[in-house]
Design an enzyme around this catalytic site. Sequence first.
Site, PDB file in Angstrom:
ATOM      1  N   ARG A  40       0.740  -1.252   0.126  1.00 14.17           N
ATOM      2  CA  ARG A  40      -0.015   0.025  -0.014  1.00 14.17           C
ATOM      3  C   ARG A  40       0.814   1.314   0.024  1.00 14.17           C
ATOM      4  NH1 ARG A  40      -5.181  -2.093   0.858  1.00 14.17           N
ATOM      5  NH2 ARG A  40      -5.223  -3.939   1.903  1.00 14.17           N
ATOM      6  N   HIS A  72       2.866 -10.825  -6.222  1.00 16.25           N
ATOM      7  CA  HIS A  72       1.794  -9.904  -6.655  1.00 16.25           C
ATOM      8  C   HIS A  72       2.539  -8.437  -6.476  1.00 16.25           C
ATOM      9  CE1 HIS A  72      -1.843  -7.837  -7.263  1.00 16.25           C
ATOM     10  NE2 HIS A  72      -2.546  -8.897  -7.235  1.00 16.25           N
ATOM     11  N   TYR A  75      -0.614  -2.302  -4.766  1.00 14.71           N
ATOM     12  CA  TYR A  75      -1.959  -2.097  -5.229  1.00 14.71           C
ATOM     13  C   TYR A  75      -1.744  -0.688  -5.793  1.00 14.71           C
ATOM     14  CZ  TYR A  75      -3.776  -5.626  -2.026  1.00 14.71           C
ATOM     15  OH  TYR A  75      -4.103  -6.712  -1.630  1.00 14.71           O
ATOM     16  N   HIS A 112      -1.666  -5.980 -12.243  1.00 14.61           N
ATOM     17  CA  HIS A 112      -3.038  -5.366 -12.789  1.00 14.61           C
ATOM     18  C   HIS A 112      -2.748  -4.622 -14.126  1.00 14.61           C
ATOM     19  CE1 HIS A 112      -5.087  -6.201  -8.688  1.00 14.61           C
ATOM     20  NE2 HIS A 112      -4.733  -7.181  -9.247  1.00 14.61           N
ATOM     21  N   GLU A 149      -2.872  -9.871 -15.017  1.00 12.44           N
ATOM     22  CA  GLU A 149      -3.803 -10.566 -14.595  1.00 12.44           C
ATOM     23  C   GLU A 149      -5.435 -10.038 -15.093  1.00 12.44           C
ATOM     24  OE1 GLU A 149      -4.151 -10.038 -10.335  1.00 12.44           O
ATOM     25  OE2 GLU A 149      -6.290 -11.241 -10.241  1.00 12.44           O
ATOM     26  N   ASP A 181      -7.792 -15.054 -13.055  1.00 10.63           N
ATOM     27  CA  ASP A 181      -8.398 -15.115 -11.649  1.00 10.63           C
ATOM     28  C   ASP A 181      -9.991 -15.371 -11.840  1.00 10.63           C
ATOM     29  OD1 ASP A 181     -10.211 -13.738  -9.453  1.00 10.63           O
ATOM     30  OD2 ASP A 181      -8.276 -12.889  -8.817  1.00 10.63           O
ATOM     31  N   HIS A 184     -12.685 -12.584 -10.831  1.00  8.81           N
ATOM     32  CA  HIS A 184     -12.793 -11.655 -11.730  1.00  8.81           C
ATOM     33  C   HIS A 184     -13.425 -12.212 -13.150  1.00  8.81           C
ATOM     34  CE1 HIS A 184      -9.118  -9.644  -9.495  1.00  8.81           C
ATOM     35  NE2 HIS A 184      -9.931  -9.808  -8.626  1.00  8.81           N
ATOM     36  N   HIS A 218      -5.574 -17.693 -10.073  1.00 11.53           N
ATOM     37  CA  HIS A 218      -6.157 -17.251  -8.824  1.00 11.53           C
ATOM     38  C   HIS A 218      -7.353 -18.060  -8.553  1.00 11.53           C
ATOM     39  CE1 HIS A 218      -3.723 -13.292  -8.790  1.00 11.53           C
ATOM     40  NE2 HIS A 218      -3.131 -14.386  -8.220  1.00 11.53           N
ATOM     41  N   ASP A 231     -15.882  -7.680  -7.870  1.00 15.46           N
ATOM     42  CA  ASP A 231     -14.677  -7.917  -7.166  1.00 15.46           C
ATOM     43  C   ASP A 231     -14.966  -8.213  -5.873  1.00 15.46           C
ATOM     44  OD1 ASP A 231     -11.737  -8.472  -6.901  1.00 15.46           O
ATOM     45  OD2 ASP A 231     -11.167  -6.508  -7.444  1.00 15.46           O
ATOM     46  N   HIS A 233     -14.312 -11.417  -3.208  1.00 11.50           N
ATOM     47  CA  HIS A 233     -13.785 -12.858  -3.521  1.00 11.50           C
ATOM     48  C   HIS A 233     -14.475 -13.418  -2.205  1.00 11.50           C
ATOM     49  CE1 HIS A 233      -9.574 -11.796  -5.387  1.00 11.50           C
ATOM     50  NE2 HIS A 233     -10.568 -11.097  -5.931  1.00 11.50           N
ATOM     51  N   GLU A 263      -6.769 -16.666  -3.126  1.00 12.57           N
ATOM     52  CA  GLU A 263      -6.923 -15.151  -2.656  1.00 12.57           C
ATOM     53  C   GLU A 263      -8.127 -15.005  -2.178  1.00 12.57           C
ATOM     54  OE1 GLU A 263      -6.256 -13.036  -6.483  1.00 12.57           O
ATOM     55  OE2 GLU A 263      -4.329 -12.508  -5.718  1.00 12.57           O
TER      56      GLU A 263
HETATM   57 ZN    ZN Z   1     -10.127  -9.514  -6.953  1.00  7.99          ZN
HETATM   58 MN    MN Z   2      -6.470 -11.946  -8.420  1.00 12.76          MN
HETATM   59 MN    MN Z   3      -4.796  -8.988  -8.214  1.00 15.26          MN
END
Ligand code: ZN
Ligand code: MN
Ligand code: MN
Length: 286
Positions: A40, A72, A75, A112, A149, A181, A184, A218, A231, A233, A263
Amino acid sequence: MIKNFKIGAHMPISKGFGKVPYETLEIGGNSFQIFNHSPRVWRSSLPDIKETTKFRKSMEECKINFDNAFVHSGYLVNLASPKEEVWNKSIKLLIQEIKICELLGLKYLNVHPGSHLGEGEEFGLKRIVEALKLVFRETESSNVVILLENVSPKGGNIGYKFEHLNYIMHAFENRIAVTYDTCHGFDAGYDITTVSGMKKLIDEIENTVKIENIKMIHLNDSKYPLGSAKDRHENIGKGFIGISGFRNFLSFEEFQNIPLILETPGSNSEHAEDIKILETEILCKL
Ligand code: ZN
Ligand code: MN
Ligand code: MN
């Protein structure tokens, strides 16, 4: 582990990189994903030799294949951002993340594609390609592979369909591949719960990025129904994909050799539970 399935989860790095392989075994996995810095913030530092040696040693002791260990990206990275400062910082951070991957001996960095924030998809796609050109140029001697992704179709996101991923991927000759994913994808209308939905998905993949370029799955259930673009999960079997949906998805041989990384909500103990469900309710019954 059942057959040769590669299974794992996104793991915490709070106790150091060296703990990750051991905790992976503890939750019943043989594969994993991590962040390689605090995800972050823009700031990140390179691990020292003591840390990287410890990590490589624990990978060996736990017999985890480096090809089944993923990173990964943070963000904040947005390679499609129309804001110059964010775009430049994203490129810089991605380069730094590649350097950390190299020190740890990890080959795959999941990213992403980015959000165009209202500037349109064509703008976004070109911006991402431009950014990645700079990233690859700055890390020419590296063989770290960027995994694009697929994301949920919201907030100006690029990459909710294979056509996007394919456009970006084909701007480069190597060092780029794909992550799929399941949450997603479900958000974007890819229905993996039916045979016809799977055939459509595989057709689309074969007409774009090709199945052999998908290096990680994912494996996430979805809190919301097909096409909802939320989005959110959910733990395996507790969402709208469900046990039978994942059985359908994983009954297709195309996806049986790709590492399945959770995830899902919760931490190690919840992931251990998800892995147990995956093995006893899904993989055992294919
Ligand atoms: Zn997600
Ligand atoms: Mn993912
Ligand atoms: Mn991701």
